[in-house]
Design an enzyme around this catalytic site. Structure first.
Site, PDB file in Angstrom:
ATOM      1  N   ASP A 408      23.270  29.410 -10.414  1.00 47.46           N
ATOM      2  CA  ASP A 408      24.100  28.349  -9.851  1.00 47.46           C
ATOM      3  C   ASP A 408      23.334  27.715  -8.668  1.00 47.46           C
ATOM      4  OD1 ASP A 408      27.058  27.231  -9.764  1.00 47.46           O
ATOM      5  OD2 ASP A 408      26.414  27.554  -7.665  1.00 47.46           O
ATOM      6  N   ASN A 416      25.533  16.113  -3.971  1.00 47.57           N
ATOM      7  CA  ASN A 416      26.193  14.953  -4.560  1.00 47.57           C
ATOM      8  C   ASN A 416      26.854  14.087  -3.500  1.00 47.57           C
ATOM      9  OD1 ASN A 416      25.532  15.310  -7.259  1.00 47.57           O
ATOM     10  ND2 ASN A 416      27.285  16.665  -7.659  1.00 47.57           N
ATOM     11  N   ASP A 425      21.830  14.436 -10.415  1.00 49.21           N
ATOM     12  CA  ASP A 425      21.314  14.640 -11.787  1.00 49.21           C
ATOM     13  C   ASP A 425      19.828  14.930 -11.762  1.00 49.21           C
ATOM     14  OD1 ASP A 425      23.812  14.240 -12.777  1.00 49.21           O
ATOM     15  OD2 ASP A 425      23.469  12.156 -13.425  1.00 49.21           O
ATOM     16  N   GLU A 451      26.443  22.629 -12.386  1.00 52.51           N
ATOM     17  CA  GLU A 451      25.175  23.100 -11.816  1.00 52.51           C
ATOM     18  C   GLU A 451      24.872  24.534 -12.239  1.00 52.51           C
ATOM     19  OE1 GLU A 451      28.379  23.946  -8.725  1.00 52.51           O
ATOM     20  OE2 GLU A 451      27.943  22.472 -10.264  1.00 52.51           O
TER      21      GLU A 451
END
Length: 530
Positions: A408, A416, A425, A451
Site C-alpha cells: 500500500d 492526490n 496516477d 493504491e
C-alpha cells in the site's frame, strides 16, 4: 446449503452431413433396386405362368393323342376279336378261352376279357378266377351294353363280386346273317396295374411337382397320383366341366381342395375322356424366389462397391464442412490452433473454408485482446483483481503453497490532494514499474485496487517473501518518483497454508500485517501472525 441449478435444455442428437449424404444416396439406390426387383418379379411371374400353362397344355395334348391312339387300338382289337368269334362257330369253349387269354396277354389292353351271350349268360371269361361260366351278369354297365347292341364304354364303377373299381368296354357280336349273339367285353382295373399306368408311367410330368389326372365323360377320376381319389366325382371343377363339353385349353383354376393350380387340359376324341396336367402355383413362387435370389446374388457385390464409393465421396464432400463445424463449435471453449488453409477440391468448400478461417482468426485475435484487457489493469499494465482471484483459487484448489505480499502506497491520499489525481496516477505507474523490476521472474504482481498492490509468489516461504518485500521497499525508497517528496510503501505478508486455508482468510491476514506495518511508522514490511 443446497444450490439449485437451472436444468439445461436437452439437446437432441443431430445428424451429421456425412451420414445424411450417405443415407440419402443409399435410400435412392435401395428404392431404385426395389422398383427394379418388383418389376422383374412381376414380369418373371407373368412369364413363368404363361410358360407353365403352355407347357401343361402341350403335355396334356400330347398325352391325349397317345390315349386317343390307344383307345382306337383297344376298340379295333375288340372289333377284330368280335368278328373272329362271330365267324367261328365250331370252336369249343376251351378254344375260345385260349383265344381270349392270347388276346389279353398279347396286347395287355385289358385286365379281364369275357364273352356274354344275348341273354346275359357268361359264356367265357379270362382269367377264370373272376367267376363261374354260366352265371347271368347283373352289372348295370353289362346290361346296358347288351341292351344298346353298340360299342360301349362305361363310367368307373365298383364290381359287386371282386370289389374292384373298373372301366368296362364292349363290342357287339353279330353272326354272318346279322343275328345278335351277345358282346365281347374287356375291363381294366383303375386302382391296379393297367394299360394306362403302363403307358403314362408314374404320373409325374416333371420334377417341379406337376402331375396329371384323367377324367371320364361324366367327370369321374379315372387316373390320379393318389389312388384313393380314383372314381371320385370332380365335375364341380371348372376345367373338368369344360372337358365334359369336349373343350381343350389352359387356365388358372382352384381345385376341389381350394389349391391354386395352373392347368392345361385336352379332351380325348375316341372316348370323351379328358386329361388335365396341373402345376401348383406355389411352384411358380418357389421359382420366383430363386430368380430373386439370383438377381440379389449378382447385384449384391456391385451394390456394396457402389455404396462404398458413395460413402467415400460423401466423406470427401463433407470433410471441409465437418472440419469447419467442429472448429466453430470449439470457439469460446478452448484455445484454437488454426492450421494452414489447404485448397479444397470443391470451389464452394474452398471459398467457405478460407472465409471461415479468416473470420475465426479475427475473432480469436479480438478474443485474446479482450481476454488480456479483462485480466489487465488499464493504468499500470499489471494483472488486475479478477486475475488475482482466479490465480489464488487455482493454486489453493491444487494445494500449491505460496506467499503473498500486500503493498500500500503510504499517504497516497495526501499525494492526490496535493498534486492532483493525474499526478497520483503517475505515482502509481512509477510504483508498478519499480515492483516489476524488483521481484523474481516467477512472481506475479496485481493491482488490487486504488493504491494497493499484491504480489503472488509460488512455493515461497514467509521469510523468503519478506526478503523480496524488503528488496521492493528499498528499491522504491531509493528511486526518483514523479513528485518531489519520497514515495514509500507499507507491506503485509501472509502464507498459504500457514496463515489461512482460503482466499478471503489469507487476504485478511495479509491486511492485518499491512495495518500493523502502518501503525508502526509505515515504510516497512510485516509478516502476519500464525
Amino acid at each position: 446449503m443446497l444450490t439449485l441449478r437451472r436444468a439445461e435444455p436437452r439437446q437432441s442428437k443431430k445428424l451429421s452431413l456425412t451420414s445424411l449424404l450417405t443415407g440419402l444416396v443409399t435410400l435412392v439406390v435401395l428404392l431404385t433396386s426395389s422398383i427394379l426387383l418388383i418389376g422383374s418379379y412381376e414380369s418373371k411371374k407373368q412369364s413363368l405362368m404363361e410358360t407353365t400353362l403352355h407347357l401343361n397344355y402341350y403335355n396334356a395334348d400330347r398325352m391325349t393323342k397317345t390315349m386317343d391312339s390307344l383307345f382306337q387300338s383297344m376298340r379295333s382289337s375288340l372289333e377284330y376279336s368280335a368278328a373272329t368269334l362271330s365267324d367261328d362257330d365250331a370252336s369249343t369253349p376251351e378254344q375260345v378261352d385260349d383265344y381270349l387269354e392270347l388276346m389279353r396277354n398279347s396286347s395287355n389292353y385289358f385286365n379281364s376279357i369275357a364273352v356274354v351271350d344275348a341273354d346275359g349268360l357268361l359264356r367265357n371269361v379270362v382269367p377264370a378266377s373272376l367267376g363261374p361260366v354260366g352265371d347271368r351278369i347283373t352289372s348295370k354297365a353289362g346290361l346296358e351294353a347288351l341292351a344298346i347292341k353298340k360299342p360301349y364304354i362305361s363310367s368307373p364303377y365298383m364290381t359287386s363280386t371282386t370289389k374292384r373299381l373298373i372301366v368296362f368296354m364292349s363290342q357287339p357280336i353279330f353272326s354272318n346273317n346279322g343275328t345278335y349273339r351277345g358282346i365281347l367285353s374287356g375291363t381294366f382295373y383303375l386302382q391296379e396295374n393297367n394299360i394306362l399306368s403302363m403307358i403314362f408311367g408314374d404320373n409325374n410330368v416333371d420334377d417341379s411337382g406337376s402331375y396329371y389326372y384323367i377324367v371320364d365323360s361324366s367327370g369321374h377320376l379315372l387316373y390320379h397320383p393318389d389312388k384313393q381319389l380314383i372314381g371320385e366325382d370332380v365335375s364341380s371343377n371348372k376345367v373338368v366341366q369344360k372337358l365334359m363339353k369336349g373343350e381343350s385349353g389352359e387356365q388358372q383354376v382352384r381345385n376341389t381342395r381350394s389349391v391354386e393350380m395352373l392347368a392345361g387340359y385336352s379332351s380325348v376324341p375316341a372316348n370323351g375322356w379328358g386329361i388335365v396336367v396341373v402345376s401348383p402355383l406355389s411352384v411358380i413362387h418357389y421359382q420366383l424366389m430363386g430368380h430373386l435370389r439370383t438377381i440379389l446374388g449378382y447385384s449384391l457385390f456391385p451394390f456394396i462397391i457402389l455404396l462404398m464409393g458413395v460413402i467415400l465421396v460423401a466423406c470427401k464432400l463433407a470433410r471441409p464442412f465437418v472440419y469447419l463445424a467442429n472448429l466453430v463449435s470449439r470457439m469460446g471453449k478452448e484455445k484454437i490452433v488454426l492450421p494452414e488453409a489447404k485448397p479444397q477440391w470443391s470451389r464452394e468448400a474452398d471459398l467457405l473454408t478460407k472465409a471461415v478461417l479468416l473470420a475465426v482468426t479475427d475473432i480469436q485475435k479480438q478474443t485474446d485482446q479482450l481476454t488480456q484487457e479483462a485480466a489487465t489493469d488499464a493504468l499500470t499494465g499489471l494483472k488486475n483483481r479478477r486475475s488475482l482471484e482466479y490465480t489464488m483459487s487455482q493454486w489453493i484448489a491444487s494445494g500449491q503453497p505460496f506467499s503473498l505480499i500486500v503493498l500500500d502506497v503510504d499517504k497516497f491520499k495526501l499525494v492526490n490532494d496535493t498534486y492532483g489525481h493525474l499526478v497520483g496516477d503517475e505515482v502509481l505507474k512509477h510504483v508498478a514499474k519499480v515492483i516489476v523490476t524488483s521481484f523474481r521472474p516467477d512472481d506475479v504482481c496485481h493491482r488490487y485496487g486504488g493504491e494497493e498492490f499484491i504480489i503472488l509468489m509460488a512455493h515461497t516461504r514467509p521469510e523468503e517473501a519478506f526478503t523480496v518485500a524488503e528488496r521492493v521497499r528499498r528499491a522504491l525508497e531509493q528511486s526518483r518518483g514523479p513528485i518531489p517528496t519520497q514515495v514509500t510503501i507499507s507491506q503485509g505478508i501472509a502464507h498459504y497454508p500457514i496463515h489461512a486455508l482460503e482466499r478471503e482468510g489469507l487476504l485478511e491476514k495479509a491486511d492485518q500485517a499491512l495495518y500493523l506495518a502502518k501503525s508502526r511508522g509505515r515504510n516497512r514490511a510485516m509478516v502476519a501472525d500464525v
